[in-house]
Enzyme design. Structure first.
Site, short mmCIF file in Angstrom:
data_model
loop_
_atom_site.label_atom_id
_atom_site.label_comp_id
_atom_site.label_asym_id
_atom_site.label_seq_id
_atom_site.Cartn_x
_atom_site.Cartn_y
_atom_site.Cartn_z
N HIS A 139 0.43 -1.14 0.20
CA HIS A 139 -0.17 -0.41 -0.26
C HIS A 139 1.04 1.09 -0.45
O HIS A 139 1.96 1.02 0.44
CB HIS A 139 -1.12 -0.19 1.07
CG HIS A 139 -1.96 0.86 1.54
ND1 HIS A 139 -1.75 2.09 1.80
CD2 HIS A 139 -3.26 1.04 1.14
CE1 HIS A 139 -2.70 2.97 1.96
NE2 HIS A 139 -3.79 1.96 0.84
N ASP A 216 2.83 -4.35 8.10
CA ASP A 216 1.59 -3.52 7.40
C ASP A 216 0.91 -4.23 7.89
O ASP A 216 0.47 -5.03 6.78
CB ASP A 216 2.01 -2.71 6.96
CG ASP A 216 0.36 -2.21 6.10
OD1 ASP A 216 -0.61 -2.38 6.38
OD2 ASP A 216 0.94 -1.63 4.63
N GLN A 219 -4.93 -4.75 7.55
CA GLN A 219 -5.40 -5.89 6.31
C GLN A 219 -5.86 -7.59 7.38
O GLN A 219 -6.19 -8.34 6.40
CB GLN A 219 -5.25 -6.22 4.24
CG GLN A 219 -5.01 -4.98 4.26
CD GLN A 219 -6.62 -4.39 3.86
OE1 GLN A 219 -7.90 -5.38 3.83
NE2 GLN A 219 -7.05 -3.24 3.12
N CYS A 380 -4.88 2.43 -3.41
CA CYS A 380 -3.90 2.60 -3.06
C CYS A 380 -2.07 2.04 -3.16
O CYS A 380 -1.53 2.03 -2.25
CB CYS A 380 -3.55 3.37 -1.60
SG CYS A 380 -5.26 4.74 -1.27
N1 PMP Z 1 -2.31 -0.79 3.87
C1 PMP Z 1 -2.57 -1.48 3.78
C2 PMP Z 1 -2.73 -3.08 3.81
C3 PMP Z 1 -4.04 -0.60 4.29
O1 PMP Z 1 -4.94 -1.59 3.13
C4 PMP Z 1 -4.29 0.16 4.12
C5 PMP Z 1 -5.79 0.91 4.22
N2 PMP Z 1 -6.04 1.03 2.69
C6 PMP Z 1 -3.03 0.96 5.41
C7 PMP Z 1 -2.09 0.69 4.51
C8 PMP Z 1 -3.90 2.63 5.40
O2 PMP Z 1 -4.42 2.59 6.71
P1 PMP Z 1 -4.97 3.87 7.13
O3 PMP Z 1 -5.04 4.66 6.61
O4 PMP Z 1 -6.03 3.63 7.99
O5 PMP Z 1 -3.65 4.69 7.92
#
Ligand code: PMP
Length: 422
Positions: A139, A216, A219, A380
């Site tokens: 992401h 991270d 998910q 993203c």
């Molecule tokens: N990493 C992953 C794999 C995500 O799916 C997301 C959210 N789509 C994020 C990071 C970012 O999370 P947040 O917007 O809640 O900070």
């Protein structure tokens, strides 16, 4: 001739011990909504999961009975608010099996947690010529903070490739580890492809090179049991809104030995012990990394969400979502012109796909007309999209409240899309 009989759906009868998704769905007030005259089918939990009544009640109860600023307050409300806030921290600790609450920092979410590590740890460790190793499926939240940290310190960002089905190319990843690698930063589960990364192997390989690993977990946290000690990772980041809690709250787990060396990243109230104009002394862990008034009601809501999920049982939720994934994968594969994007052997409840001759945004709009909420776009994760030569996909993602009827509604709606586009 007999008059046609009215269609009456059979009452839902829960089998004791069986995961009852209909019952779970009833715990989420928003599921009572109709969208465009149809009962909502919510297949966008990977972007943001919905909140159960238990979370909404906990937040309301906090706001109506307990709210005051935390820490240092001598009055009753402040002490109760502090107990609620620190109680939520303990719940996060227990949920991911961290050793101590000193290792749990509240953040705004995954993004802020990764930025904290990139700036504080990165500022302390990264030197010219060093490398940070990520993967092609990350992401943007696990790419851009590292680009910024690498640019600031003359280091280089390196991305391990994927295999054709969207899994991590593990041998290629291992081959990229070298004596310049300072950190590995990887997703637990890809939001764009659903791929589950082989964290045990990956962490072991990195540790053999003496390299810490940031995971991270955005998910993963709601969909399988996460045990940071069993994973042996060094940092683990997640967001409250992906785990049936509120937005604006999340957590960073960090091994205490690392946190103890890291400089604070934001200055202000709460992160200090004493301040003089010349200099300050900093607070103990974890508060040293929490400058300013925190999101107290968010933490309370997150704590309630974790308690709710524990009540459902992580293993039961995991198995339920595996069944939904298998059902959706099998049904979608049957649709002419539909291509699944990301078919790794280990996947979480995310199905990304394209449909010949139909832009993903048009799929999303037509599905919305049927009351089916999915996400379309690059998710993203533009490098993951470009790895497949795409700019966008349609993505359905599952949560504990989804039922096999939801998958049927998705498939029926996609058949309609096919008909519209001929
Ligand atoms: N990493 C992953 C794999 C995500 O799916 C997301 C959210 N789509 C994020 C990071 C970012 O999370 P947040 O917007 O809640 O900070």
């Amino acid at each position: 001739m007999n008059a046609p009989r009215a269609q009456v759906s059979p009452p839902h009868i829960a089998v004791p011990g069986e995961f009852d998704a209909e019952q779970v769905r009833a715990d989420f007030p928003i599921m009572a909504r109709e969208i465009n005259g149809r009962p909502l089918v919510y297949l966008d939990s990977a972007a943001s999961a919905q909140q159960p009544r238990a979370v909404l009640d906990a937040i309301e109860h906090y706001a109506t009975t307990t709210h005051a600023n935390v820490h240092r307050g001598v009055h009753t409300l402040s002490q109760e608010a502090t107990a609620a806030f620190e109680g939520a921290r303990e719940r996060v600790r227990a949920f991911i099996n961290a050793r101590s609450t000193r290792e749990i920092i509240f953040t705004r979410g995954t993004t802020e947690a990764i930025n904290l590590v990139a700036q504080s740890w990165g500022g302390m460790r990264l030197k010219p010529g060093d490398e940070v190793l990520i993967t092609h499926l990350e992401h943007h939240a696990n790419i851009v903070p590292w680009q910024m940290a690498c640019a600031a310190h003359g280091a280089r960002l390196v991305a391990a490739p994927l295999t054709a089905d969207g899994a991590l190319d593990l041998p290629a990843f291992v081959a990229l580890l070298n004596d310049r690698t300072r950190l590995v930063a990887v997703a637990h589960v890809s939001n764009a492809l659903g791929t589950v990364l082989p964290l045990r192997e990956l962490v072991a390989a990195a540790h053999r090179h003496g390299v810490p690993v940031l995971v991270d977990g955005a998910q993963a946290i709601a969909h399988q049991r996460v045990d940071v000690r069993a994973l042996d990772c060094d940092f683990y980041a997640f967001s409250g809104h992906k785990v049936y809690g509120p937005t604006g709250i999340g957590a960073l787990y960090a091994r205490e030995a690392l946190l103890a060396q890291m400089p604070p990243w934001q200055g202000g109230g709460d992160m200090i012990l004493s301040v003089a104009i010349e200099s300050s002394t900093y607070n103990d862990l974890p508060w040293r990394f929490e400058a300013g008034t925190p999101n107290i009601s968010g933490a309370v809501g997150l704590g309630a969400a974790l308690e709710y999920l524990e009540g459902l049982g992580l293993e039961a939720v995991h198995q339920h979502e595996r069944r939904l994934l298998a059902q959706a994968t099998a049904a979608l594969q049957e649709l002419p012109g539909l291509h699944l994007v990301g078919t790794a052997p280990e996947k979480a409840g995310v199905v990304s796909f394209t449909l010949d001759g139909v832009h993903p945004h048009d799929i999303g709009t037509l599905l919305d007309a049927e009351g089916v909420a999915i996400r379309t776009g690059h998710h993203c994760a533009m490098p993951a999209m470009s790895f497949f030569g795409l700019t966008a996909t349609a993505r359905a993602s599952f949560g504990c409240y989804n039922t096999s009827a939801d998958i049927e509604r998705l498939v029926t709606a996609l058949i309609k899309v096919r008909e519209v586009f001929g």
